[in-house]
Structure formats: C-alpha cells, structure tokens
Write a protein that holds these residues in place. Sequence first.
Motif, PDB file in Angstrom:
ATOM      1  N   PRO A 104      66.403  36.528  23.377  1.00 51.03           N
ATOM      2  CA  PRO A 104      66.177  37.787  23.689  1.00 51.03           C
ATOM      3  C   PRO A 104      64.575  38.131  23.261  1.00 51.03           C
ATOM      4  CG  PRO A 104      67.146  37.465  21.674  1.00 51.03           C
ATOM      5  CD  PRO A 104      67.247  35.993  22.330  1.00 51.03           C
ATOM      6  N   PRO A 105      63.993  39.184  23.708  1.00 47.18           N
ATOM      7  CA  PRO A 105      62.543  39.568  23.325  1.00 47.18           C
ATOM      8  C   PRO A 105      62.381  39.636  22.119  1.00 47.18           C
ATOM      9  CG  PRO A 105      63.666  41.414  24.580  1.00 47.18           C
ATOM     10  CD  PRO A 105      64.751  40.120  24.658  1.00 47.18           C
ATOM     11  N   GLY A 106      61.143  39.156  21.963  1.00 46.39           N
ATOM     12  CA  GLY A 106      60.712  39.279  20.526  1.00 46.39           C
ATOM     13  C   GLY A 106      59.959  40.794  19.993  1.00 46.39           C
ATOM     14  N   LEU A 107      59.759  40.639  18.837  1.00 45.01           N
ATOM     15  CA  LEU A 107      59.191  42.065  18.484  1.00 45.01           C
ATOM     16  C   LEU A 107      57.923  42.544  19.163  1.00 45.01           C
ATOM     17  CD1 LEU A 107      59.344  44.184  16.243  1.00 45.01           C
ATOM     18  CD2 LEU A 107      58.044  42.859  14.768  1.00 45.01           C
ATOM     19  N   PHE A 108      57.105  41.609  19.407  1.00 43.17           N
ATOM     20  CA  PHE A 108      55.947  42.050  20.123  1.00 43.17           C
ATOM     21  C   PHE A 108      56.178  42.352  21.521  1.00 43.17           C
ATOM     22  CE2 PHE A 108      52.118  41.064  22.635  1.00 43.17           C
ATOM     23  CZ  PHE A 108      51.149  41.916  22.201  1.00 43.17           C
ATOM     24  N   ARG A 113      56.977  46.941  25.390  1.00 43.29           N
ATOM     25  CA  ARG A 113      57.686  47.923  26.244  1.00 43.29           C
ATOM     26  C   ARG A 113      57.903  49.394  25.932  1.00 43.29           C
ATOM     27  NH1 ARG A 113      62.878  43.653  27.072  1.00 43.29           N
ATOM     28  NH2 ARG A 113      61.522  42.125  28.395  1.00 43.29           N
ATOM     29  N   VAL A 114      57.810  49.636  24.511  1.00 44.44           N
ATOM     30  CA  VAL A 114      58.147  50.902  24.166  1.00 44.44           C
ATOM     31  C   VAL A 114      56.863  51.660  24.280  1.00 44.44           C
ATOM     32  CG1 VAL A 114      58.411  52.399  21.793  1.00 44.44           C
ATOM     33  CG2 VAL A 114      59.803  50.346  22.349  1.00 44.44           C
ATOM     34  N   ILE A 115      55.748  51.067  24.034  1.00 44.14           N
ATOM     35  CA  ILE A 115      54.396  51.883  24.562  1.00 44.14           C
ATOM     36  C   ILE A 115      54.335  52.062  26.036  1.00 44.14           C
ATOM     37  CG2 ILE A 115      52.004  51.481  24.393  1.00 44.14           C
ATOM     38  CD1 ILE A 115      52.424  49.959  21.780  1.00 44.14           C
ATOM     39  N   PHE A 119      53.816  56.022  27.731  1.00 46.92           N
ATOM     40  CA  PHE A 119      52.702  56.287  28.614  1.00 46.92           C
ATOM     41  C   PHE A 119      53.155  56.578  30.166  1.00 46.92           C
ATOM     42  CE2 PHE A 119      50.273  54.496  25.193  1.00 46.92           C
ATOM     43  CZ  PHE A 119      49.509  55.628  24.732  1.00 46.92           C
ATOM     44  N   SER A 120      54.376  55.849  30.515  1.00 52.03           N
ATOM     45  CA  SER A 120      54.863  56.064  31.877  1.00 52.03           C
ATOM     46  C   SER A 120      55.746  57.435  31.793  1.00 52.03           C
ATOM     47  CB  SER A 120      55.668  54.950  32.328  1.00 52.03           C
ATOM     48  OG  SER A 120      56.711  54.909  31.670  1.00 52.03           O
TER      49      SER A 120
END
Length: 121
Positions: A104-108, A113-115, A119-120
Amino acid sequence: MSSASSVDDALTDYAAGRITTQQLVGVVAAAYYGDGGRGTRDGLKPVIDVIERAHPGIVELSAASDKPGFSVRLAERPFPKRLEGELRQAVAAVVTLPASPVPPPGLFTRIVRVIRRVFSA
C-alpha cells in the motif's frame, strides 16, 4: 473507517450469510461508483458485473449542487432471486483472491495525493 475495509467486511459478511443481498448491493455499488472507490474498482468488477446484469442502471445520475458534474444515487430495487447464486459465486471469488503483492502507498504518497485532490477540485 475506510470504504475499502467496509466493502471487505460486507463481502465477508455476505459470504457468511450475515447480511442480505440488498445490503451488499448498496455497499458495493456505493464503493464502486462513489468517489471513495478509486482503488477498489478492479477488485469489485466481478461482483459489479453480476449486479449490473440484474439491475441495469443501478445508479442514477443527478445534478450536484455543491460541485460541478453529477452526483451518483443508487436506484432502490429488489435484487432478483434467480441471480443470487451467481452473486454468491462472484463474492466468493473476490473474497478468496490473494492480496496484492504491491505494498500500500506510504504516508508521503498519500499526503501528495490529498494535496493534488485539493488543488484539482
């Protein structure tokens, strides 16, 4: 609780006979068609195929008042009894799938992705 874990719980509960077909259809369709189902679509495809065969047009699109585009709403109809066996087979196949070898993707990665989503929007 994340949507992926609630879908997994619903699938295992359905396979064990603890929830009804209607409850499963609602949870799976909401996760598949909703915004939160981005990472679960491939895994749910066999179950969604059976649901869409039983319920053509399971989702209804309506104008979204809070953002551009459409909002997805589930159509409330009973699931046909004749396809419940096929749905159980699809759920059993999804529940017994081995876990993905990709970690699974890491914290960073999740923060980035959230950022990007912020912005999108």
